[in-house]
Design a protein around this motif. Structure first.
Motif, PDB file in Angstrom:
ATOM      1  N   GLY A  34      -3.885   8.400  -1.155  1.00  0.00           N
ATOM      2  CA  GLY A  34      -4.744   7.567  -1.470  1.00  0.00           C
ATOM      3  C   GLY A  34      -4.684   6.426  -1.977  1.00  0.00           C
TER       4      GLY A  34
ATOM      5  N   SER B 249       2.127   6.672   0.694  1.00  0.00           N
ATOM      6  CA  SER B 249       1.005   5.520   1.265  1.00  0.00           C
ATOM      7  C   SER B 249      -0.804   5.506   1.077  1.00  0.00           C
ATOM      8  CB  SER B 249       1.297   5.896   2.363  1.00  0.00           C
ATOM      9  OG  SER B 249       0.673   6.476   3.011  1.00  0.00           O
ATOM     10  N   ALA B 250      -0.985   4.156   1.196  1.00  0.00           N
ATOM     11  CA  ALA B 250      -2.312   5.290   0.845  1.00  0.00           C
ATOM     12  C   ALA B 250      -3.278   6.160   2.100  1.00  0.00           C
ATOM     13  CB  ALA B 250      -3.112   2.865   0.741  1.00  0.00           C
ATOM     14  N   LYS B 251      -2.747   6.010   3.269  1.00  0.00           N
ATOM     15  CA  LYS B 251      -2.796   6.754   4.086  1.00  0.00           C
ATOM     16  C   LYS B 251      -2.821   8.489   4.254  1.00  0.00           C
ATOM     17  CE  LYS B 251      -1.317   7.935   8.372  1.00  0.00           C
ATOM     18  NZ  LYS B 251       0.070   7.412   9.569  1.00  0.00           N
ATOM     19  N   SER B 252      -1.325   8.159   3.005  1.00  0.00           N
ATOM     20  CA  SER B 252      -1.562   9.428   2.596  1.00  0.00           C
ATOM     21  C   SER B 252      -1.677  10.626   1.136  1.00  0.00           C
ATOM     22  CB  SER B 252       0.095  10.341   2.399  1.00  0.00           C
ATOM     23  OG  SER B 252       0.820   9.420   1.970  1.00  0.00           O
TER      24      SER B 252
ATOM     25  N   ASP C 266       1.580  14.914  -1.536  1.00  0.00           N
ATOM     26  CA  ASP C 266       0.730  13.923  -0.668  1.00  0.00           C
ATOM     27  C   ASP C 266       1.888  12.850  -0.376  1.00  0.00           C
ATOM     28  OD1 ASP C 266      -1.502  15.305  -1.601  1.00  0.00           O
ATOM     29  OD2 ASP C 266      -1.914  14.207  -3.158  1.00  0.00           O
TER      30      ASP C 266
ATOM     31  N   GLU D 117       4.029  10.920   2.642  1.00  0.00           N
ATOM     32  CA  GLU D 117       4.195  11.066   3.654  1.00  0.00           C
ATOM     33  C   GLU D 117       4.836  11.055   4.784  1.00  0.00           C
ATOM     34  OE1 GLU D 117       3.979   6.821   6.482  1.00  0.00           O
ATOM     35  OE2 GLU D 117       2.456   6.491   5.467  1.00  0.00           O
TER      36      GLU D 117
ATOM     37  N   ASP E  49       0.317  -1.345   0.063  1.00  0.00           N
ATOM     38  CA  ASP E  49      -0.002   0.131  -0.149  1.00  0.00           C
ATOM     39  C   ASP E  49       0.832   0.938   0.039  1.00  0.00           C
ATOM     40  OD1 ASP E  49       0.821  -0.091   2.833  1.00  0.00           O
ATOM     41  OD2 ASP E  49      -1.030   0.103   3.632  1.00  0.00           O
ATOM     42  N   TYR E  50       2.068   1.106  -0.460  1.00  0.00           N
ATOM     43  CA  TYR E  50       3.117   2.327  -0.520  1.00  0.00           C
ATOM     44  C   TYR E  50       4.222   1.929  -1.890  1.00  0.00           C
ATOM     45  CZ  TYR E  50       6.518  -0.420   1.134  1.00  0.00           C
ATOM     46  OH  TYR E  50       7.594  -1.291   1.607  1.00  0.00           O
TER      47      TYR E  50
END
Length: 85
Positions: A41, A36-39, A69, A71, A21-22
């Motif tokens: 999407g 990352s998916a966290k930062s 975007d 992380e 996911d990154y």
């Protein structure tokens, strides 16, 4: 890290490393950015992975769609060699 092909010959990206996911992207100035998916999407992470593996368009995509975007950003080696332009 895997060397970026830079088929367009004008990118400042020199290497990348993918995770589930990154993606970590290393630039010629030595900085490594983690997206990352966290930062960013998961859609953007998947697009970054696609361009990275294609070897063309990654720097342009980052500039237009994912510039802020990340992380985190840092200098150093994640795994494997440090690539130079």
């Amino acid at each position: 890290m895997k060397k970026y092909k830079n088929l367009g010959k004008n990118s400042s990206v020199i290497a990348f490393e993918e995770g589930e996911d990154y993606i970590n992207i290393q630039f010629e100035n030595g900085w490594i950015y983690k997206y990352s998916a966290k930062s960013a999407g998961m859609f953007k992470v998947d697009m970054l992975k696609m361009f990275a593996n294609r070897g063309m368009g990654l720097n342009e995509y980052i500039t237009h769609f994912a510039y802020k975007d990340y992380e985190r950003k840092y200098r150093g080696i994640i795994e494997g060699p440090v690539w130079r332009k």
